[in-house]
Design an enzyme around this catalytic site. Structure first.
Site, mmCIF file in Angstrom:
data_model
loop_
_atom_site.group_PDB
_atom_site.id
_atom_site.type_symbol
_atom_site.label_atom_id
_atom_site.label_comp_id
_atom_site.label_asym_id
_atom_site.label_seq_id
_atom_site.Cartn_x
_atom_site.Cartn_y
_atom_site.Cartn_z
ATOM 1 N N ASN A 9 0.880 -1.159 -0.095
ATOM 2 C CA ASN A 9 -0.098 -0.107 -0.099
ATOM 3 C C ASN A 9 0.820 1.216 0.011
ATOM 4 O OD1 ASN A 9 -1.925 1.883 0.455
ATOM 5 N ND2 ASN A 9 -2.256 1.250 2.563
ATOM 6 N N LYS A 11 -0.053 4.350 -0.246
ATOM 7 C CA LYS A 11 -0.619 5.260 0.606
ATOM 8 C C LYS A 11 -0.586 6.808 -0.500
ATOM 9 C CE LYS A 11 0.627 3.442 4.992
ATOM 10 N NZ LYS A 11 -0.254 3.368 6.114
ATOM 11 N N HIS A 96 -9.702 0.730 4.462
ATOM 12 C CA HIS A 96 -8.312 0.861 5.165
ATOM 13 C C HIS A 96 -8.723 1.620 6.485
ATOM 14 C CE1 HIS A 96 -4.553 2.265 5.984
ATOM 15 N NE2 HIS A 96 -4.004 0.994 5.316
ATOM 16 N N GLU A 98 -7.064 4.147 7.398
ATOM 17 C CA GLU A 98 -7.077 5.724 7.265
ATOM 18 C C GLU A 98 -8.515 6.264 6.500
ATOM 19 O OE1 GLU A 98 -3.160 5.295 5.216
ATOM 20 O OE2 GLU A 98 -2.243 4.696 7.342
ATOM 21 N N GLU A 168 -6.082 -5.502 10.028
ATOM 22 C CA GLU A 168 -4.758 -4.446 10.571
ATOM 23 C C GLU A 168 -4.979 -3.730 11.605
ATOM 24 O OE1 GLU A 168 -2.655 -3.258 6.612
ATOM 25 O OE2 GLU A 168 -4.351 -2.000 6.637
ATOM 26 N N GLY A 174 1.694 1.951 10.712
ATOM 27 C CA GLY A 174 2.641 3.066 10.563
ATOM 28 C C GLY A 174 3.361 3.555 11.888
ATOM 29 N N SER A 210 3.002 -2.464 10.245
ATOM 30 C CA SER A 210 4.335 -2.267 10.563
ATOM 31 C C SER A 210 5.049 -3.631 10.208
ATOM 32 C CB SER A 210 4.544 -1.917 12.099
ATOM 33 O OG SER A 210 4.175 -0.447 12.200
#
Ligand code: PEP
Length: 249
Positions: A9, A11, A96, A98, A168, A174, A210
């Site tokens: 990904n 981003k 996701h 985010e 996730e 992150g 991560s």
């Protein structure tokens, strides 16, 4: 031997020319390996460049980071499944963390997006996961189950197998803090129990949060994981090639 998916990904990184350069390095550094697929999720603006630079390698695939559920219309800034597909996408990330936590996407919206991806067709990669406070409150399985229920509710259970699920945990994305293989396996097992109570079909479950060159092999040694979804550590093509090459099943 189980098949593993390594999903990158990117981003909001990697423009079209950078995507072409990235893929040239990656293809040179990583030759196709049996039972490994590598999926790339560039920003929408780089989809066509990414798909075009895969060089017809059947082990590589491009996907969208998000799609809107309507096929077309007055939805400024959004891209639909059919538009992503026209640009070369064969999969789409849905929900996701985010999208959920920065852009306020709801469980109900993820459900509409999963259904839209299947209609296109694109492989939906449905992301689920709890926040740190939810984990600390012992709510992990309740949150993940609620997200699964909402997202898969519009589908008949026979269609679940077409959905790839990515567990996730939000606290691991992150942050440099990954779930242990045992933490991840516990949630993957619970997801499989939930799926098995509704359908006999098998869904692939990836872990994300991560993952990097140091921890990928240990995580993938856990048989509950069918692959990984990786943000930061997928941005360097040589490093990503090494991760995919060395993190064996
Ligand atoms: C992600 O973007 O889905 C992700 C897991 O990011 P990172 O690997 O950087 O934690």
């Amino acid at each position: 031997m189980r098949e593993l998916v390594f999903a990158a990904n990117w981003k909001m990184h990697v423009g079209p020319s950078e995507a072409r350069e990235y893929l040239a390095i990656f293809r040179h550094a990583y030759a196709a390996t049996p039972n490994k697929q590598v999926w790339f999720f560039p920003p929408a603006v780089s989809l066509e460049a990414t798909a075009g630079a895969l060089d017809h390698r059947p082990d590589l695939l491009a996907g969208a980071q998000d799609i809107y559920w309507e096929p077309k219309g007055a939805f400024t800034g959004a891209i639909s499944g059919p538009l992503a597909s026209q640009a070369g996408a064969r999969a789409a990330l849905i929900g996701h963390s985010e999208r959920r936590h920065v852009f306020g996407e709801t469980d109900e919206q993820t459900g509409k997006k999963v259904a839209a991806a299947l209609r296109t067709p694109l492989v939906p990669v449905l992301c689920v996961g709890e926040t740190l406070s939810q984990r600390e409150a012992g709510e992990t399985l309740a949150v993940v189950t609620r997200q699964l229920e909402a997202a898969l509710a519009p589908l008949v259970p026979e269609a679940f197998a077409a959905v790839t699920i990515a567990y996730e945990p939000v606290w691991a994305i992150g942050t440099g803090r990954n779930a242990t293989p045992k933490d991840a396996a516990e949630v993957h097992k619970a997801i499989r129990v939930w799926l098995k109570s509704r359908t006999k079909a098998f869904s692939r479950i990836l872990y994300g949060g991560s993952v990097n060159l140091k921890n990928a092999a240990e995580l993938l040694a856990e048989p509950e994981l069918d692959g990984v979804l990786v943000g930061g550590a997928s941005l360097d093509p040589a490093g990503w090639a090494e991760l995919v090459r060395t993190a064996a099943a």
